[in-house]
Structure formats: C-alpha cells, structure tokens
Design an enzyme around this catalytic site. Structure first.
Site, PDB file in Angstrom:
ATOM      1  N   HIS A 248      12.626 -23.728 -58.944  1.00 58.24           N
ATOM      2  CA  HIS A 248      13.509 -23.461 -57.802  1.00 58.24           C
ATOM      3  C   HIS A 248      12.707 -23.385 -56.507  1.00 58.24           C
ATOM      4  O   HIS A 248      13.097 -23.972 -55.493  1.00 58.24           O
ATOM      5  CB  HIS A 248      14.257 -22.155 -58.027  1.00 58.24           C
ATOM      6  CG  HIS A 248      15.049 -21.694 -56.843  1.00 58.24           C
ATOM      7  ND1 HIS A 248      16.350 -22.090 -56.599  1.00 58.24           N
ATOM      8  CD2 HIS A 248      14.716 -20.870 -55.807  1.00 58.24           C
ATOM      9  CE1 HIS A 248      16.784 -21.532 -55.492  1.00 58.24           C
ATOM     10  NE2 HIS A 248      15.806 -20.789 -54.981  1.00 58.24           N
ATOM     11  N   GLU A 249      11.587 -22.672 -56.531  1.00 54.96           N
ATOM     12  CA  GLU A 249      10.761 -22.560 -55.324  1.00 54.96           C
ATOM     13  C   GLU A 249      10.164 -23.919 -54.948  1.00 54.96           C
ATOM     14  O   GLU A 249      10.006 -24.221 -53.764  1.00 54.96           O
ATOM     15  CB  GLU A 249       9.663 -21.517 -55.534  1.00 54.96           C
ATOM     16  CG  GLU A 249      10.179 -20.106 -55.775  1.00 54.96           C
ATOM     17  CD  GLU A 249      11.151 -19.631 -54.701  1.00 54.96           C
ATOM     18  OE1 GLU A 249      11.041 -20.063 -53.543  1.00 54.96           O
ATOM     19  OE2 GLU A 249      12.058 -18.832 -55.038  1.00 54.96           O
TER      20      GLU A 249
END
Length: 231
Positions: free
Chosen positions: A102-103
């Site tokens: 996600h990051e």
C-alpha cells in the site's frame, strides 16, 4: 440559550463521530492482527516486498526505512522515503506485505503525478492553518458577544480540514487498489493470500472514511451552534 446550544442535542453528533472512529480503529486493528498471524507462503518480509515493488516500478531512488510504532507506515514524498513500522518491516505475514505494498502505491502515485495526491499536498498549508486556528477563532468570536465575522472565518477554516480528508479518500483507496493489483501478479503472494490483503487494506481505508464522517459531524455541530446569532 448559548449553553444549551453548545451542550444540548447537537453534542450527540460528537458522540456519533467518536463511536464511528473507535469502531473503525478496532476494525483495522482486528483485521491486521488476524492476518498478521498468517505467514506468507513465499516468506517475503514487508521490507523485501517493498523493495521488490519499488524496483520493478523504476523507483530505485526511494529509500526504505524502519520507524518505531505499529501501523505507523507512510511514504514521504519530500525526501522520497518509504517508512515501514516495526510491525511491518521484518514481518513475513500477509498483513505486513499488504501494508508495505500500500505504501509503495503512494510512491508510485508520486512518480506518476497522481492528481488527488498533488491536490492533497497543495492543501496542507491551508489545512495546518485551519486545524490550528479554527476553534480558537470560534471561541474568541463567542467570547466577544457572538462576533459572526470571527465565527464564520473559524467555521470556514474548519471546513478546509473536512475538504482535506475528503481529498485523502481517493489517494488512499487508489494506493490500496494498486497494491492489490501488484500483489495479484503472484510474485509476492499466492492467489489465496490476496483476498486477505484486500480485507486488511479495506479495513484501513475505513479509518479514513470514519475520519471524514467524524470531522464532518463536528463541522455540522459548529454550524448548528454558532452558524447564526439567534442564540
């Protein structure tokens, strides 16, 4: 009348927002804990997964750092660093890989000049002003005999906070969508593990939805209590 307005029925809006926020926080922690106990079949750590994704996206310049805390993961576009929490960096769990991916999604957004991300960054100075000055201005306006000019400025500044959180929603949902798509390739997770990641990231996204609802309810309460001078 003023006291009744401030501590009257409209206070229920604050309670509703608090309950929603607490539930969202519990839900994301519940899901992360559940799938943090599921080791990935490939045995890849969160940090290694992030490096693999970044390198494949041509982002070799993005550095990965370990930071303290749990679920404190973030991407810093200013210095191009991906910061992974202690609960993600070395963990080989499905949840940790999902969070790391996600990051990485945010880093790819930065690389591709994703419009909502740029809009959110542009709003930061105004939002900092709004979050720090809105309530003091409203309080001063109330003390000065319900000075509507100060109160209305304060309410508009608080509305900027709501706007910022609304703009944040597509940024977060898009990063999760990118993460699921990347992990669905099979290089880091199996096809059985991807749905688990989807649940973790969906739960995390709900915390941003809860923040929008909670802050919007606070704004509505400010408008109800201070929006006119009839009190």
């Amino acid at each position: 009348m003023y006291g009744y307005g401030f501590f009257g029925p409209s206070y229920l809006l604050i309670i509703i927002g608090l309950v929603i926020s607490l539930w969202a926080s519990w839900y994301v922690n519940h899901n992360f804990k559940k799938y943090d106990e599921v080791p990935s079949d490939h045995g890849t750590s969160g940090a290694d997964a992030a490096r693999f994704i970044l390198d494949n996206a041509g982002l070799q310049n993005v550095q990965i750092q370990r930071v303290s805390g749990k679920l404190t993961d973030n991407y810093n576009p200013t210095n191009k660093t991906l910061n992974l929490s202690e609960s993600t960096y070395n963990s080989t769990s499905v949840a940790a890989i999902g969070v790391a991916a996600h990051e990485c999604g945010h880093a790819i957004q930065d690389q591709t000049n994703y419009a909502p991300m740029r809009a959110r960054a542009a709003l930061v100075p105004a939002v900092n002003l709004g979050s720090n000055a809105s309530i003091p201005l409203i309080i001063v306006g109330a003390i000065l005999g319900m000075n509507q000019t100060l109160i209305q400025i304060g309410i508009w500044l608080f509305a900027l906070v709501v706007l910022f959180q609304v703009v944040t929603l597509p940024v977060e949902f898009n990063a999760s969508s990118r993460a699921v798509k990347i992990l669905g390739s099979g290089d880091l997770l199996t096809s059985n593990e991807v749905p688990m990641v989807r649940k973790v990231l969906f739960a995390a996204a709900l915390t941003y939805v809860a923040a929008v609802i909670s802050t919007a309810l606070q704004l509505l309460r400010l408008i109800i209590v201070f929006g006119d001078n009839r009190n």
